[in-house]
Scaffold this motif. Structure first.
Motif, PDB file in Angstrom:
ATOM      1  N   TYR A 138      34.521  34.060  43.367  1.00 44.38           N
ATOM      2  CA  TYR A 138      34.638  33.680  41.951  1.00 44.38           C
ATOM      3  C   TYR A 138      34.417  32.175  41.834  1.00 44.38           C
ATOM      4  O   TYR A 138      35.070  31.393  42.531  1.00 44.38           O
ATOM      5  N   ILE A 171      34.671  43.755  38.021  1.00 45.30           N
ATOM      6  CA  ILE A 171      34.261  42.423  37.542  1.00 45.30           C
ATOM      7  C   ILE A 171      33.189  42.486  36.446  1.00 45.30           C
ATOM      8  O   ILE A 171      32.809  41.461  35.890  1.00 45.30           O
ATOM      9  N   VAL A 314      36.347  36.835  32.264  1.00 42.85           N
ATOM     10  CA  VAL A 314      35.122  36.791  33.062  1.00 42.85           C
ATOM     11  C   VAL A 314      34.101  37.610  32.270  1.00 42.85           C
ATOM     12  O   VAL A 314      34.171  38.843  32.238  1.00 42.85           O
ATOM     13  N   TRP A 323      37.729  41.890  32.855  1.00 40.55           N
ATOM     14  CA  TRP A 323      38.406  41.240  33.973  1.00 40.55           C
ATOM     15  C   TRP A 323      38.837  39.850  33.510  1.00 40.55           C
ATOM     16  O   TRP A 323      38.014  39.086  33.000  1.00 40.55           O
ATOM     17  N   ILE A 324      40.124  39.583  33.640  1.00 39.58           N
ATOM     18  CA  ILE A 324      40.655  38.342  33.067  1.00 39.58           C
ATOM     19  C   ILE A 324      41.403  37.540  34.127  1.00 39.58           C
ATOM     20  O   ILE A 324      42.268  38.082  34.835  1.00 39.58           O
ATOM     21  N   ASP A 325      41.062  36.295  34.208  1.00 40.74           N
ATOM     22  CA  ASP A 325      41.673  35.379  35.174  1.00 40.74           C
ATOM     23  C   ASP A 325      42.989  34.851  34.574  1.00 40.74           C
ATOM     24  O   ASP A 325      42.991  34.175  33.538  1.00 40.74           O
ATOM     25  N   CYS A 326      44.103  35.174  35.234  1.00 39.15           N
ATOM     26  CA  CYS A 326      45.424  34.778  34.712  1.00 39.15           C
ATOM     27  C   CYS A 326      46.105  33.801  35.661  1.00 39.15           C
ATOM     28  O   CYS A 326      47.324  33.611  35.572  1.00 39.15           O
ATOM     29  N   ARG A 327      45.371  33.234  36.576  1.00 38.43           N
ATOM     30  CA  ARG A 327      46.017  32.460  37.648  1.00 38.43           C
ATOM     31  C   ARG A 327      46.773  31.237  37.129  1.00 38.43           C
ATOM     32  O   ARG A 327      47.724  30.792  37.744  1.00 38.43           O
ATOM     33  N   SER A 333      49.949  38.773  39.728  1.00 37.39           N
ATOM     34  CA  SER A 333      49.479  39.719  38.702  1.00 37.39           C
ATOM     35  C   SER A 333      50.402  40.925  38.633  1.00 37.39           C
ATOM     36  O   SER A 333      50.549  41.531  37.575  1.00 37.39           O
ATOM     37  N   GLY A 351      45.192  43.320  38.798  1.00 30.01           N
ATOM     38  CA  GLY A 351      43.989  42.995  39.579  1.00 30.01           C
ATOM     39  C   GLY A 351      44.161  43.124  41.076  1.00 30.01           C
ATOM     40  O   GLY A 351      43.194  43.391  41.793  1.00 30.01           O
ATOM     41  N   PHE A 361      44.402  38.283  38.666  1.00 28.75           N
ATOM     42  CA  PHE A 361      43.553  38.802  37.590  1.00 28.75           C
ATOM     43  C   PHE A 361      44.176  40.089  37.024  1.00 28.75           C
ATOM     44  O   PHE A 361      44.978  40.745  37.693  1.00 28.75           O
ATOM     45  N   ARG A 363      42.929  43.708  34.513  1.00 26.62           N
ATOM     46  CA  ARG A 363      41.787  44.436  33.944  1.00 26.62           C
ATOM     47  C   ARG A 363      42.242  45.177  32.699  1.00 26.62           C
ATOM     48  O   ARG A 363      43.241  45.889  32.739  1.00 26.62           O
TER      49      ARG A 363
END
Ligand SMILES: Cc1ncc(COP(=O)(O)O)c(C=O)c1O
Length: 388
Positions: A138, A171, A314, A323-327, A333, A351, A361, A363
């Protein structure tokens, strides 16, 4: 005719995995990959006609089934297949499992790219093989393939097959031709059979088209098997019907043997009718569906961009699974999904279940009416705001 994707259909008490598996009735499910939309009218009519006949014994696959499958490939994906290449089975997962059995011995290895649809793992390990990972990288916006790592792993003589997910769940990428060419060439060089899961092939957003792996060259065609189904496209997952396209006769014999051993070669009478109606008469519905999904995607992106700057979508080129980046939230997650379920009454996919690279991540399935989507996003925002 104009289909109404805004209609909210109550799926509760229909033996539905998505809506009936939570004990608490106020949970909003946006996880498993099926759609909340009613299927196209011609499919309903075909199934009704079959039901009216009133006898549901063992079925044979009619010529019309093969014709519909062949026509769809050519019309939608510019790929001419032959009737004798088609093997019918009860789903893409059974197809993948049959492929692992057909091309490996216990103790062999199977190459996959993570994060990826989690049932790839079970198809491999259930058949006593081990998983070799080519992790997708990524870059903060999208994903890139480490081809050097891919080739290193493919060159291990124990690696017998590569399971490619195109378009890729979770993804959301419909892989480009040049990417597929590089992967396919590497597999040819190292005698690795390519098993392609193209179940999401029809659900591609406007700026991209789906490229069937087997259509790229004769070499790829003869070194691959392609698994498809009308299930994701037309919301027919419960009809348990899918096709495996195998041009290579030697491969086809092996696949057919595995399907027979597993007893997953008998067709479903409703699945037959569903596929014929979908591929012959479903295009109008599908084009309206794709427009609606694109609207949902844009709605989700602008909601998250404007209200939830800690999350990053994303942007997909395919699939209704976002797909979502939650970091940035700074929690795992798994913990985030737990909080969403308990504090937000929202069930989405964690994720980390998709393997290495999935941690941090989530979903979300956006194949629902806009009002349900908005409700789900409000629940997501409510929980995210608890962290601020
Ligand atoms: C990539 C992928 N393959 C296979 C499946 C499941 O296929 P089936 O229900 O036909 O076994 C899914 C379902 O989400 C999927 O996303």
């Amino acid at each position: 005719m104009k289909y109404n994707f805004d209609e909210v259909i109550n799926r509760k008490n229909t033996n539905c995995v998505k809506w009936d598996s939570d004990l608490e009735s106020d949970i909003l499910p946006m996880w498993i990959a099926d759609m909340d939309f009613k299927v196209a009218d011609p499919i309903i009519k075909a199934l009704e006609d079959r039901v009216k006949h009133g006898v549901f014994g063992y079925a044979d696959i009619p010529e019309a089934y093969y014709k519909a499958e062949i026509k769809w490939w050519e019309k939608r994906h510019n790929f001419r297949i032959k009737k004798e290449w088609i093997e019918v089975t009860t789903g893409v997962i059974p197809a993948l499992s049959a492929a692992v059995q057909a091309f490996t011995e216990p103790g062999d290895k199977v190459l996959i790219q993570s994060p990826v649809y989690n049932y790839f793992n079970t198809s491999i390990t259930n058949n006593k093989c081990s998983i070799v990972l080519n992790e997708l990288n990524y870059n903060g916006r999208s994903y890139e393939i480490d081809f050097e790592d891919f080739e290193k792993k493919a060159s291990d003589p124990k690696v017998k097959i590569f399971i490619l997910c195109n378009p890729h769940n979770p993804i959301g990428i419909a892989w480009r031709k040049d990417t597929l060419e590089r992967l396919g060439e590497i597999c040819l060089r190292h005698n690795v059979v390519v098993v392609v899961d193209e179940i999401h092939r029809d659900l591609v957003y406007k700026e991209r088209t789906h490229m069937p792996f087997a259509s790229i060259s004769k070499g790829f065609l003869m070194n691959s098997i392609t698994c498809t189904a009308p299930s994701k496209t037309f919301n027919l997952a419960g009809l348990k019907t899918s096709n495996i396209i195998v041009a290579n006769e030697e491969y086809r014999k092996k696949i057919n043997r595995s399907l027979n051993i597993n007893e997953t070669i008998e067709p479903n009478i409703f699945g037959i009718e569903g596929l014929i109606a979908a591929y012959n008469y479903g295009e109008e519905w599908l084009s309206q569906l794709l427009e609606y999904l694109e609207g949902n995607l844009n709605f989700l992106i602008s909601f998250i961009d404007s209200k939830l700057p800690g999350l990053k979508v994303v942007k997909p080129s395919a699939t209704y699974l976002i797909w979502i980046d939650c970091r940035k939230l700074g929690i795992s997650s798994k913990e985030f999904c737990y909080r969403l379920l308990h504090d937000g009454k929202l069930r989405i996919s964690d994720g980390s279940i998709y393997g290495k690279g999935g941690e941090g991540f989530i979903r979300i399935n956006i194949a629902c009416s806009r009002t349900i989507l908005e409700e789900g996003l409000n629940r997501l925002a409510k929980v995210v705001n608890l962290f601020n």
